[in-house]
Design a protein around this motif. Structure first.
Motif, PDB file in Angstrom:
ATOM      1  N   SER A 219       0.863  -1.190   0.000  1.00 58.48           N
ATOM      2  CA  SER A 219       0.000   0.000   0.000  1.00 58.48           C
ATOM      3  C   SER A 219       0.895   1.233   0.000  1.00 58.48           C
ATOM      4  N   PRO A 220       0.409   2.336  -0.550  1.00 58.12           N
ATOM      5  CA  PRO A 220       1.227   3.561  -0.570  1.00 58.12           C
ATOM      6  C   PRO A 220       1.546   4.048   0.845  1.00 58.12           C
ATOM      7  N   THR A 221       0.576   3.963   1.760  1.00 59.40           N
ATOM      8  CA  THR A 221       0.849   4.462   3.119  1.00 59.40           C
ATOM      9  C   THR A 221       1.920   3.613   3.803  1.00 59.40           C
ATOM     10  N   TYR A 222       1.848   2.288   3.665  1.00 54.67           N
ATOM     11  CA  TYR A 222       2.865   1.421   4.292  1.00 54.67           C
ATOM     12  C   TYR A 222       4.245   1.704   3.686  1.00 54.67           C
ATOM     13  N   ALA A 223       4.282   2.028   2.379  1.00 49.84           N
ATOM     14  CA  ALA A 223       5.574   2.326   1.740  1.00 49.84           C
ATOM     15  C   ALA A 223       6.227   3.526   2.423  1.00 49.84           C
ATOM     16  N   LYS A 224       5.410   4.481   2.864  1.00 53.45           N
ATOM     17  CA  LYS A 224       5.966   5.636   3.573  1.00 53.45           C
ATOM     18  C   LYS A 224       6.299   5.263   5.013  1.00 53.45           C
ATOM     19  N   GLU A 225       5.388   4.542   5.656  1.00 55.53           N
ATOM     20  CA  GLU A 225       5.587   4.193   7.069  1.00 55.53           C
ATOM     21  C   GLU A 225       6.883   3.418   7.293  1.00 55.53           C
ATOM     22  N   ILE A 226       7.202   2.485   6.398  1.00 56.27           N
ATOM     23  CA  ILE A 226       8.374   1.628   6.651  1.00 56.27           C
ATOM     24  C   ILE A 226       9.699   2.377   6.506  1.00 56.27           C
ATOM     25  N   CYS A 227       9.622   3.597   6.028  1.00 53.26           N
ATOM     26  CA  CYS A 227      10.850   4.402   5.978  1.00 53.26           C
ATOM     27  C   CYS A 227      11.064   5.155   7.293  1.00 53.26           C
ATOM     28  N   THR A 228      10.244   4.871   8.303  1.00 55.26           N
ATOM     29  CA  THR A 228      10.396   5.523   9.612  1.00 55.26           C
ATOM     30  C   THR A 228      10.708   4.470  10.676  1.00 55.26           C
ATOM     31  N   PRO A 229      11.406   4.897  11.762  1.00 52.40           N
ATOM     32  CA  PRO A 229      11.775   3.914  12.792  1.00 52.40           C
ATOM     33  C   PRO A 229      10.568   3.215  13.428  1.00 52.40           C
ATOM     34  N   ALA A 230       9.426   3.892  13.511  1.00 51.06           N
ATOM     35  CA  ALA A 230       8.273   3.280  14.187  1.00 51.06           C
ATOM     36  C   ALA A 230       7.769   2.024  13.459  1.00 51.06           C
ATOM     37  N   PHE A 231       7.963   1.958  12.150  1.00 45.75           N
ATOM     38  CA  PHE A 231       7.426   0.827  11.378  1.00 45.75           C
ATOM     39  C   PHE A 231       8.526   0.031  10.665  1.00 45.75           C
ATOM     40  N   GLY A 232       9.759   0.547  10.698  1.00 44.38           N
ATOM     41  CA  GLY A 232      10.798   0.027   9.808  1.00 44.38           C
ATOM     42  C   GLY A 232      11.525  -1.213  10.285  1.00 44.38           C
ATOM     43  N   TYR A 233      11.290  -1.654  11.525  1.00 45.03           N
ATOM     44  CA  TYR A 233      11.981  -2.843  12.055  1.00 45.03           C
ATOM     45  C   TYR A 233      13.492  -2.792  11.771  1.00 45.03           C
TER      46      TYR A 233
END
Ligand code: ADP
Ligand code: GLC
Length: 492
Positions: A219-233
């Motif tokens: 999803s476009p939103t997840y593509a942005k989220e995973i570039c941040t520490p909160a979602f990027g594991y």
């Protein structure tokens, strides 16, 4: 275009979650657009049992962990699909019962590193040509960590097809030890932060990210989220460094399988335009009967549903804490279908004992009940902490079961919150909450319960939800665009 999809699961052959649904419906959508699409899976025992007389095309000797394996390429024959399904048959690695990834007691198969390395090497071999067939893929589309090494092995081949790697869930990364890396005999030059080394181990997900020509997520939103520490594991830095190589393409759903108008699991078929109210009422009655609640329950009370893996990602703990408050303060009932962590399973079963006739729980996996819940409930709960895409909220939309979702990933991209303006302009399709707290979830459910009593507004919301564009046309076209771009970058 000749496209090969490689994955570790695909409905109806084997499915543990949304990956299986996507790997089933995306290739069919690409086929419908006129492309020559084929799919390769490991030949698990359950897959072999479910396909008709597979034929052997050829074999390769492929190195595994300290030993080589004879890998047989099978072609399975499925009605109407023609040359479509290939299976990588290595009995020592895949001919075992049950789940593709974990033992029946819940722990990972101890040889997973070897199993999916051998699978990935075999897929890379297929790119040199299928034995006995004149078929060379232009692009190989790999899914999740189990196929992360495919682009890596292909980087050693010349010529080679273009590669696209899709991340369905960053929380599962195929992380193994350095000793595994050594025992697998992977090229020593790959042991570097630039390639597959990740915090002292081997990351197969990272291999896919760095070696593929293009990387996508669902999803476009997840593509942005995973570039941040909160979602990027901890992958956020690598993902950010991919720049435009990374993009988000929203999943679609299979509109044939998930169609309330034709769904054979339902007590009554319905659509947005035909028998919607009567159809939903009949399916609700059926579900309440199945739950054994037919005599005790107030049939006009809203029924809420949950289907999914019982893991922290899905926010099931929030539902477990919120349900008693709802049962004590509102006239609502609930149905939960899922399996996962034993602690959650036990807590939910306890809750069902505490609230007999209000909460029906089915621990396990059931396609049939999943369809019946989507049709028979009024409200669907999906308070996921993160959700790369999520399919159940889309099934809910299509079945006129309004989703209550956390504003994250694909949930944010598919559900429009019912607010004064969106109700007025008829774009509202569900209830969205923005903070990952029990209070926020409860507040969103309360908003849904209030609107449920306003039947004309509720009907409008259901109507809009059911007509949401949820199919694959747009996303399949986006993948094709990406395949072309990746082919152009290989040609250079
Ligand atoms: P995820 O892939 O993270 O589990 P998705 O929403 O993308 O979540 O997809 C889940 C898929 O698996 C859906 O098709 C859902 O109906 C199905 N599913 C999950 N748990 C069960 C279950 N216990 N019984 C039947 N289907 C299930
Ligand atoms: C993963 C994700 C889910 C997504 C599915 C299919 O399992 O958790 O959000 O819908 O893959 O892409």
């Amino acid at each position: 275009m000749k496209i090969l999809l490689a994955a570790s699961e695909a409905f109806p052959f084997i499915k543990t979650g949304g990956l299986g649904d996507v790997v089933h419906s995306l290739p069919l959508a690409l086929k419908q657009l006129g492309h020559d699409v084929r799919l390769v899976l490991p030949a698990y025992r359950d897959v072999l049992a479910g396909v008709e007389s597979p034929t052997e095309l050829g074999s390769w000797m492929i190195p595994g962990m300290k030993r080589s394996h004879k890998v047989i390429l099978l072609q399975a024959h499925q009605n109407g699909l023609g040359d479509y399904l290939y299976l990588i048959h290595v009995p020592a690695l895949f001919d075992r019962p049950g789940n593709p990834y974990v033992h029946e007691e819940g722990y990972d198969w101890p040889d997973n590193a070897e199993r999916f390395t051998v699978f990935s090497r075999a897929v890379a071999e297929m790119a040199r040509g299928l034995p006995g067939k004149k078929w060379l893929p232009d692009v190989i589309h790999c899914h999740d960590w189990q196929t992360g090494l495919v682009p890596a092995f292909l980087s050693l081949q010349q010529p080679r097809p273009a590669t696209v790697f899709t991340i369905h869930n960053l929380a599962y990364d195929g992380h193994f030890s350095q000793q595994n890396f050594i025992d697998l005999g992977l090229p020593a030059s790959w042991w570097s932060v630039e390639y597959v080394e990740f915090y002292g181990g081997l990351s197969m997900l990272k291999a896919g990210m760095v070696f593929a020509d293009r990387v996508t997520t669902v999803s476009p939103t997840y593509a942005k989220e995973i570039c941040t520490p909160a979602f990027g594991y901890r992958y956020e830095g690598i993902l950010r460094s991919l720049g435009t190589k990374l993009s988000g393409i929203l999943n679609g759903i299979d509109l044939t399988i998930w169609n309330p108008e034709t769904d054979t699991y339902l007590a009554k078929n319905y659509s947005a335009k035909k028998q919607c109210t009567a159809g939903k009422a009949k399916n609700k009655q059926f579900l309440l009967n199945r739950a054994g609640f037919n005599k005790t329950v107030d049939k006009t009370a809203p029924l809420m549903g949950f289907i999914g893996r019982l893991v922290e990602q899905k926010g099931i703990d929030m539902i477990i804490r919120t349900a008693p408050v709802l049962f004590e303060t509102s006239n609502v009932n609930m149905v939960i279908l899922g399996s996962g962590h034993m602690a959650y399973e036990a807590e939910i079963q306890q809750l069902a004992e505490d609230y007999p006739g209000r909460l029906y729980v089915h621990i396990g996996y059931s396609e049939e009940l999943a369809h019946q819940i989507e049709a028979g409930c009024d409200i669907f709960l999906m308070p996921s902490r993160f959700e790369p895409c999520g399919l159940n909220q889309m099934y809910s939309l299509r079945y006129g079961t309004l989703p209550v979702v956390h504003h994250t990933g694909g949930l944010a991209d598919t559900v429009t919150d019912a607010q004064i303006d969106t109700i007025k302009n008829k774009t509202a399709t569900g209830f969205v909450f923005y903070h990952e707290t029990d209070e926020a979830l409860r507040e969103a459910i309360q908003r849904a319960l209030v609107l449920y009593t306003q039947s004309s507004v509720w009907k409008q919301l259901c109507h809009t939800a059911m007509l949401s564009p949820l199919g694959w046309e747009r996303s399949a076209a986006e993948y094709l665009k990406l395949y072309r771009l990746s082919m152009a970058s290989v040609a250079k």
